[in-house]
Structure formats: structure tokens, C-alpha cells
Design a protein around this motif. Sequence first.
Motif, PDB file in Angstrom:
ATOM      1  N   ARG A 128     -11.224  18.859  -3.812  1.00 35.99           N
ATOM      2  CA  ARG A 128     -12.002  17.796  -4.469  1.00 35.99           C
ATOM      3  C   ARG A 128     -11.153  16.745  -5.185  1.00 35.99           C
ATOM      4  NH1 ARG A 128     -17.161  19.509  -7.553  1.00 35.99           N
ATOM      5  NH2 ARG A 128     -17.446  17.284  -7.173  1.00 35.99           N
ATOM      6  N   LEU A 129      -9.822  16.962  -5.206  1.00 44.34           N
ATOM      7  CA  LEU A 129      -8.968  16.077  -6.005  1.00 44.34           C
ATOM      8  C   LEU A 129      -9.048  14.610  -5.600  1.00 44.34           C
ATOM      9  CD1 LEU A 129      -5.638  18.061  -6.498  1.00 44.34           C
ATOM     10  CD2 LEU A 129      -7.554  17.812  -8.059  1.00 44.34           C
ATOM     11  N   THR A 130      -9.317  14.358  -4.298  1.00 45.86           N
ATOM     12  CA  THR A 130      -9.320  12.957  -3.860  1.00 45.86           C
ATOM     13  C   THR A 130     -10.682  12.286  -4.057  1.00 45.86           C
ATOM     14  OG1 THR A 130      -9.779  13.705  -1.626  1.00 45.86           O
ATOM     15  CG2 THR A 130      -7.475  13.275  -2.151  1.00 45.86           C
ATOM     16  N   GLU A 134       0.837  -1.208   0.000  1.00 47.33           N
ATOM     17  CA  GLU A 134       0.000   0.000   0.000  1.00 47.33           C
ATOM     18  C   GLU A 134       0.872   1.257   0.000  1.00 47.33           C
ATOM     19  OE1 GLU A 134      -3.054   0.109   3.003  1.00 47.33           O
ATOM     20  OE2 GLU A 134      -3.548  -1.990   2.710  1.00 47.33           O
ATOM     21  N   LEU A 135       1.931   1.226   0.806  1.00 47.43           N
ATOM     22  CA  LEU A 135       2.817   2.398   0.882  1.00 47.43           C
ATOM     23  C   LEU A 135       3.433   2.657  -0.484  1.00 47.43           C
ATOM     24  CD1 LEU A 135       4.520   1.547   4.291  1.00 47.43           C
ATOM     25  CD2 LEU A 135       2.861   3.363   3.862  1.00 47.43           C
ATOM     26  N   GLN A 136       3.863   1.549  -1.126  1.00 45.29           N
ATOM     27  CA  GLN A 136       4.466   1.668  -2.449  1.00 45.29           C
ATOM     28  C   GLN A 136       3.467   2.257  -3.431  1.00 45.29           C
ATOM     29  OE1 GLN A 136       7.890   0.398  -3.304  1.00 45.29           O
ATOM     30  NE2 GLN A 136       7.301   2.042  -4.677  1.00 45.29           N
ATOM     31  N   SER A 137       2.246   1.755  -3.368  1.00 44.44           N
ATOM     32  CA  SER A 137       1.212   2.208  -4.299  1.00 44.44           C
ATOM     33  C   SER A 137       0.926   3.702  -4.115  1.00 44.44           C
ATOM     34  CB  SER A 137      -0.033   1.343  -4.092  1.00 44.44           C
ATOM     35  OG  SER A 137      -1.172   1.987  -4.523  1.00 44.44           O
ATOM     36  N   ALA A 138       0.820   4.153  -2.851  1.00 42.56           N
ATOM     37  CA  ALA A 138       0.527   5.574  -2.604  1.00 42.56           C
ATOM     38  C   ALA A 138       1.665   6.454  -3.112  1.00 42.56           C
ATOM     39  CB  ALA A 138       0.312   5.809  -1.113  1.00 42.56           C
ATOM     40  N   MET A 139       2.905   6.058  -2.794  1.00 42.02           N
ATOM     41  CA  MET A 139       4.057   6.879  -3.197  1.00 42.02           C
ATOM     42  C   MET A 139       4.187   6.912  -4.720  1.00 42.02           C
ATOM     43  SD  MET A 139       6.812   5.801  -0.332  1.00 42.02           S
ATOM     44  CE  MET A 139       6.734   6.427   1.337  1.00 42.02           C
ATOM     45  N   GLY A 149      -8.576   8.449 -12.879  1.00 44.77           N
ATOM     46  CA  GLY A 149      -9.352   9.349 -12.018  1.00 44.77           C
ATOM     47  C   GLY A 149      -9.503   8.790 -10.611  1.00 44.77           C
ATOM     48  N   LEU A 150      -8.830   7.680 -10.351  1.00 39.22           N
ATOM     49  CA  LEU A 150      -8.974   7.058  -9.025  1.00 39.22           C
ATOM     50  C   LEU A 150      -7.693   7.128  -8.198  1.00 39.22           C
ATOM     51  CD1 LEU A 150     -10.966   3.848 -10.039  1.00 39.22           C
ATOM     52  CD2 LEU A 150     -11.845   5.838  -8.847  1.00 39.22           C
ATOM     53  N   GLY A 151      -6.604   7.592  -8.829  1.00 34.46           N
ATOM     54  CA  GLY A 151      -5.289   7.555  -8.176  1.00 34.46           C
ATOM     55  C   GLY A 151      -5.267   8.238  -6.816  1.00 34.46           C
ATOM     56  N   LEU A 152      -5.715   9.497  -6.768  1.00 34.39           N
ATOM     57  CA  LEU A 152      -5.633  10.221  -5.495  1.00 34.39           C
ATOM     58  C   LEU A 152      -6.648   9.700  -4.472  1.00 34.39           C
ATOM     59  CD1 LEU A 152      -4.894  13.888  -6.632  1.00 34.39           C
ATOM     60  CD2 LEU A 152      -3.342  12.229  -5.619  1.00 34.39           C
ATOM     61  N   ALA A 153      -7.757   9.131  -4.960  1.00 35.47           N
ATOM     62  CA  ALA A 153      -8.711   8.511  -4.019  1.00 35.47           C
ATOM     63  C   ALA A 153      -8.022   7.334  -3.328  1.00 35.47           C
ATOM     64  CB  ALA A 153      -9.957   8.039  -4.760  1.00 35.47           C
ATOM     65  N   ILE A 154      -7.242   6.582  -4.096  1.00 35.88           N
ATOM     66  CA  ILE A 154      -6.508   5.446  -3.516  1.00 35.88           C
ATOM     67  C   ILE A 154      -5.459   5.960  -2.525  1.00 35.88           C
ATOM     68  CG2 ILE A 154      -4.866   3.594  -4.080  1.00 35.88           C
ATOM     69  CD1 ILE A 154      -6.468   3.152  -6.671  1.00 35.88           C
ATOM     70  N   PHE A 183     -12.948   9.834  -9.455  1.00 36.72           N
ATOM     71  CA  PHE A 183     -13.191  10.292 -10.833  1.00 36.72           C
ATOM     72  C   PHE A 183     -13.175  11.811 -10.988  1.00 36.72           C
ATOM     73  CE2 PHE A 183     -15.384   6.123 -10.737  1.00 36.72           C
ATOM     74  CZ  PHE A 183     -14.536   5.465 -11.596  1.00 36.72           C
ATOM     75  N   TYR A 184     -12.725  12.526  -9.959  1.00 42.15           N
ATOM     76  CA  TYR A 184     -12.635  13.977 -10.110  1.00 42.15           C
ATOM     77  C   TYR A 184     -11.346  14.300 -10.862  1.00 42.15           C
ATOM     78  CZ  TYR A 184     -12.994  18.934  -9.187  1.00 42.15           C
ATOM     79  OH  TYR A 184     -13.112  20.295  -9.344  1.00 42.15           O
ATOM     80  N   ARG A 185     -11.473  14.990 -11.958  1.00 41.68           N
ATOM     81  CA  ARG A 185     -10.289  15.355 -12.750  1.00 41.68           C
ATOM     82  C   ARG A 185     -10.329  16.837 -13.068  1.00 41.68           C
ATOM     83  NH1 ARG A 185     -12.068  10.396 -15.657  1.00 41.68           N
ATOM     84  NH2 ARG A 185     -10.363   8.892 -15.687  1.00 41.68           N
ATOM     85  N   VAL A 186      -9.174  17.474 -13.007  1.00 49.85           N
ATOM     86  CA  VAL A 186      -9.107  18.877 -13.416  1.00 49.85           C
ATOM     87  C   VAL A 186      -8.886  18.899 -14.921  1.00 49.85           C
ATOM     88  CG1 VAL A 186      -7.935  21.076 -13.083  1.00 49.85           C
ATOM     89  CG2 VAL A 186      -8.025  19.418 -11.202  1.00 49.85           C
ATOM     90  N   ASP A 187      -7.904  18.135 -15.341  1.00 48.99           N
ATOM     91  CA  ASP A 187      -7.550  18.116 -16.763  1.00 48.99           C
ATOM     92  C   ASP A 187      -7.924  16.735 -17.322  1.00 48.99           C
ATOM     93  OD1 ASP A 187      -6.403  18.112 -19.233  1.00 48.99           O
ATOM     94  OD2 ASP A 187      -4.525  19.044 -18.590  1.00 48.99           O
TER      95      ASP A 187
END
Length: 421
Positions: A355-357, A303-308, A375-380, A360-364
Motif C-alpha cells: 500500500r506504500l505507493t 522525472e528520473l531525477q525526481s524518482a531517484m 505522503g505523495l512521494g512514493l505515488a510519484i 497519502f498512505y503513511r506508515v509512520d
Amino acid sequence: MLGLKFAWVGAWIGALLWMGLDTWRAARLLRLLRSDVANLPSRGPGVWGELSERIRKLLREREQQTRQAEDRLQEFLAAIQASPNGVVLLDEQGRIEWCNQTAAAQFGIDAERDMLQHLANLVRDPAFVAYLASWNYSRDVLIDAQGRTARGHPVRLSVQVHPYAGNRRMLLTRDITALEQAETMRRDFVANVSHEIRTPLTVLAGFVETLQNLPLDAEERARYLRLMGQQSQRMEMLVNDLLTLSRLEGSAAPPANQWTRVRALLAQGEDEGRGLSGRLAPQGHKLSFSLYADSEIAGASTELQSAMSNLLSNAIRYTPGGGEVAVSWKVLPDGRGEYAVRDSGPGIAAEHIPRLTERFYRVDRSRSRETGGTGLGLAIVKHIAQRHGAELRIESTIGQGSRFALLFPAGRVREARALVT
Ligand code: ADP
């Protein structure tokens, strides 16, 4: 003869005196019963004494029973007061007889001032008024309560009436704001996932049709197949991220005694980052990795690896080729560990940051898609951070770049035990 006469007179006088005394005592008992029951004599002579004693006992028993009943009623009311649901009791005319604090707060009524007021005069929501008057209470009615949530949404109430004891009514209320929000989120989530899957599917179906119907030369076929490969890869990444999220939601808390070396996490991140940078931009990025402390973090290493990696890959994906991406790890004076990724990319406007986390929230949107974002990276990342008691901090200035940092609590950070290599 004279003696007998005297005896008779004496007996009469005695009987009269006795009757008088008896009447006086009966009258005294009656007077006490009428006015001053509490002062009944505890014990007196004769029948009246015993009668008074028995009445006193009976009264004491009754008093005790009444007190017990009163105590129990108070206990019941206290229990209903403690209920998170609102309770209102209405009499036959629909007037408030009693309500608990929850209901008072939800309906904006005063439990004392509004006693015996008609509830329909105080809660004027048309749906509620119609429901109350309908005498058909097989379903509940949904209304807005007084007050707002922390996010400024109206508090939503489910109200159901239960008639009892003839025409009396009991109203039960339930705060369903969180439930409705969860339902909205669930609906949005399903709609988003469907949309995310449908887009590549539509593209794939189009290519399949083209390949079936058009005579294509080998080069064109290869190009189409490459594009189809990209679309199926996109779907696979989406499904993988969805599975990661659901695994994170369902799994046990990360271990607090399993230590991972930050140096190793950073090294793996560096490998992946350089690969991604090379693939995305021919000239690559200026990547730097600084380890200011040789530490270990307690938690689930995958999990740590995935977040970083997620934070690093975002920095690379959103920063145009040639830009800078600096990764660092340091221990702050208060013992917390900070993993930070700073980039010289486009930056993010302040209104988007909170709202970034969201899923599916995306700015660009187009940059996200082009570079394989789900769109799920920061939620994870946020989920993993929360599970490790860490904080995700985002700072960004438009045109100057962004800084994403994970702050791990001091309890999960320690100096590396192994030898520094
Ligand atoms: P995605 O898969 O779309 O990258 P994320 O959840 O990882 O999804 O990120 C959400 C959004 O935040 C992105 O779509 C992007 O608009 C923005 N974002 C994330 N990281 C950066 C960054 N380093 N620079 C600029 N924008 C970023």
C-alpha cells in the motif's frame, strides 16, 4: 347425319377425357402442395405446369427471404452477444426470452436452461425485484452482480429496463465497478487533500491570532514567524507534489531516445541527500554512492531525477541520524538497470508494503510530517517508474531496514557514450 352424331360423341368423350386429365393434374398439384412442396415439378405442360412453376418460384423467393432474414437476425444477435453490456429480453409475463452471455454471467443464469423462467425468480436482489415490478423505469437500479473482482470486491451493476412492443421489456446492464471505485478514490483523494491543507492552515490561523492579540517580545515573534514559515512551506510542498502528480498523469510518454547519464543523476542526488541529512540529524548519516556501471537511461531526465531523489530522501528521512544509507547503480546480467537505495532504518511491516505507493498512505504519520513528508512521494515514484516501463521493488524487514529499487528495462539502458571522467 350419323357422322355428325359420331363427331358429337367424339367431342364429348374428348372433353370428358380432357376434364379427367385436367382434374387429375390439378389433384396431383394439390397433393404435392399439401405434402411435398419441395418436389414440385419444375416445368410441366399447360396451365397446371405453369401454375406449379410459378408457385415453385414464389416459394423459392420466400425461402431465400426467410433465410436472409434469419441470417440478419443471427448477425444482430451476434453483435448483441459481443456487447460488453448485458442484454435481456423479457416477454409480457416477465419471462426470459433471450439474453446475451454478458447478462447470463452477470445474473448467474443459464442462457438455455433458464429460458422462459421468470427473471425475478432468478435474480432475487430485493431492490431489483421491486424495480422490475414497479413499471417505473425512468432511472436505473444498482445491484451486486454474481462474482467478485480480482481484489475481492463485489461486481456492481447498473440495470435499466426499457419497455418495447407493448408490455415486453429489454434490460440493459452495465458493469460500473470500476466507475464506483474511481468515484470512491476521487472522494477519498479530495478528503485527503483537504485534510492535509487544513491542518497547516489551522496552525497558521492560530499563530496569526496570537500575533494579533498578544503582546509578544521580539524573540517570541521571531519564533512564531519561523513556525508559520514551516507550515506555509509544508503547504507549498503539498501543492508542488500534487502538481507533479497531475503533470505526470496528463503529459505525453517520456522520450525513448533522450539519454541521461546515471552518473549525473547520482551526483545531483548526492548533493541533495547530504544537504538533507545534515539538516535532519546533527551527526548526519553514513551515505555511500556506488556506480557499478557507467550507463545512460532513456527517458525524461527531470522525472528520473525526481524518482531517484524521492527514494533517497525517504531513506534519509526515515533512518535515524548515524544510520547507513547506500545508493547503487548496476546493470543486471539480463541488461536491466537497477537503481537501489538501502537503509538501516526502522523497516516496514509486510502488510504495509503493497500500500506504500497509494496516495497519502503513511506508515509512520508523525515521522513523515516532522520530516516534511507529503505522503505523495512514493505515488510519484511509482508513476514515473510506470511511465518508463520500470518496476519499483520494495523489500524490508522490521528492525533491519529497507531496500527500494527501480528496475529499468534493458531497452532504456545503455553504456555511457561520453568519456568516463
Ligand atoms: P511521505 O511523504 O510520507 O514520506 P511517501 O509516499 O514517500 O510519503 O512514503 C509513504 C510511507 O512509506 C511513508 O510515510 C513511510 O511511512 C514509508 N516509507 C517510505 N520510505 C521508507 C523508508 N525508507 N523506511 C521506512 N519507511 C518508509
